[in-house]
Design an enzyme around this catalytic site. Structure first.
Site, PDB file in Angstrom:
ATOM      1  N   HIS A   1       0.849  -1.186   0.000  1.00  0.00           N
ATOM      2  CA  HIS A   1       0.000   0.000   0.000  1.00  0.00           C
ATOM      3  C   HIS A   1       0.892   1.246   0.000  1.00  0.00           C
ATOM      4  CE1 HIS A   1      -4.061  -1.725   1.657  1.00  0.00           C
ATOM      5  NE2 HIS A   1      -3.618  -2.398   0.619  1.00  0.00           N
TER       6      HIS A   1
ATOM      7  N   GLU B   1       0.957   3.930   1.810  1.00  0.00           N
ATOM      8  CA  GLU B   1       1.449   4.392   3.116  1.00  0.00           C
ATOM      9  C   GLU B   1       2.623   3.538   3.598  1.00  0.00           C
ATOM     10  OE1 GLU B   1      -1.685   3.605   2.236  1.00  0.00           O
ATOM     11  OE2 GLU B   1      -3.129   4.447   3.654  1.00  0.00           O
TER      12      GLU B   1
ATOM     13  N   CYS C   1      -6.297   2.061   5.768  1.00  0.00           N
ATOM     14  CA  CYS C   1      -6.882   0.768   6.170  1.00  0.00           C
ATOM     15  C   CYS C   1      -6.290   0.349   7.529  1.00  0.00           C
ATOM     16  CB  CYS C   1      -6.580  -0.279   5.090  1.00  0.00           C
ATOM     17  SG  CYS C   1      -4.886  -0.933   5.173  1.00  0.00           S
TER      18      CYS C   1
ATOM     19  N   CYS D   1      -2.374  -0.023   7.472  1.00  0.00           N
ATOM     20  CA  CYS D   1      -1.641   1.246   7.333  1.00  0.00           C
ATOM     21  C   CYS D   1      -1.828   2.137   8.558  1.00  0.00           C
ATOM     22  CB  CYS D   1      -2.075   1.957   6.054  1.00  0.00           C
ATOM     23  SG  CYS D   1      -1.584   1.016   4.578  1.00  0.00           S
TER      24      CYS D   1
END
Lengths: 159, 159
Positions: free
Chosen positions: B53, B55, B83, B86
């Site tokens: 992801h 992040e 999410c 993260c």
């Protein structure tokens, strides 16, 4: 010997490696079709990286081996209840089952602080089995924190 | 131009790169002392890795630059509400502030599904500012999911 005891012993062996390095002693293994495909232990301080928890390393390695971001036929064994980051990564990887040893009352996300592994609003829920070699996992943590209190290194806090 | 708009525009630029690759269009930048030190966008499908992801990539890069697992003088800009994984990584990295664009009602952990960024039982809480260029961030997601519905690729779901 029961299979899950054998796998948790391997996770504990990883946790011992972390302890020897002065890391918070948490270890994990990923099991697929009855075989360990990835092993890892906490390396946060040594690697100066907040992502280097045992579970993250093991998921990273397993994804490379499986060749997919979905680890739908894997079981993760970890000595201590996963933190929010690791529980979230387990959900992201769609891992169907997690077996852990001892609870983490300060940051655990299999029910202790939050229940990320079984949040009905998320699109994946994880079967959780806890308490496997919990005493051994907890004893390693205790050894670490006794040493930690003696040496007063506040950067090595658990979560 | 207000500084935070400028930084979020850079995060949106990252999200556009993800869209061009057929990835869920989420982008992030890490800001330290008024400068962007890391950039990233979602690469989950391309890299076949659940951890990739925006992040996570940005935290990984920032930790290498700062040389510490604590990113205590950094601000993370991300186009969509983080999410669980993260949000947990943000807490692990002790990032003091997160600025995000649009909410994620299905997996957001700055209050939408869970509030990992501000859970009083955890040992770090994060200042959160939301709604910066939210419309632009949401429009990118809409474009992706319209394409997704047309092509029926269920593996590219958001969370």
């Amino acid at each position: 010997m029961e299979e899950k005891i054998r796998f948790m012993e391997e996770a504990l062996r990883e946790a011992e490696k972390a302890l020897e390095m002065g890391e918070v002693p948490i270890g994990a293994v990923m099991v697929r079709q009855g075989e360990i495909i990835a092993r890892g232990h906490n390396l946060r301080n040594t690697q100066k990286n907040p992502l280097r928890h045992a579970e993250i390393d093991v998921i990273n390695e397993a994804a490379a081996i499986v060749g997919d971001w979905r680890l739908e036929d894997c079981v993760l064994y970890v000595t201590i209840e996963p933190c929010p980051m690791c529980a979230g990564a387990i959900v992201q990887a769609r891992i169907p089952k997690v077996v852990f040893g001892a609870r983490n009352s300060k940051a655990g996300c299999a029910g202790s602080v939050l229940d990320v592994l079984n949040e009905p609003k998320l699109n994946h829920q994880v079967e959780v089995e806890e308490g496997i070699l919990a005493e051994e996992a907890g004893a390693l943590m205790k050894r670490f924190f006794q040493r930690f209190r003696k040496n007063k290194k506040p950067e090595e806090s658990l979560s």
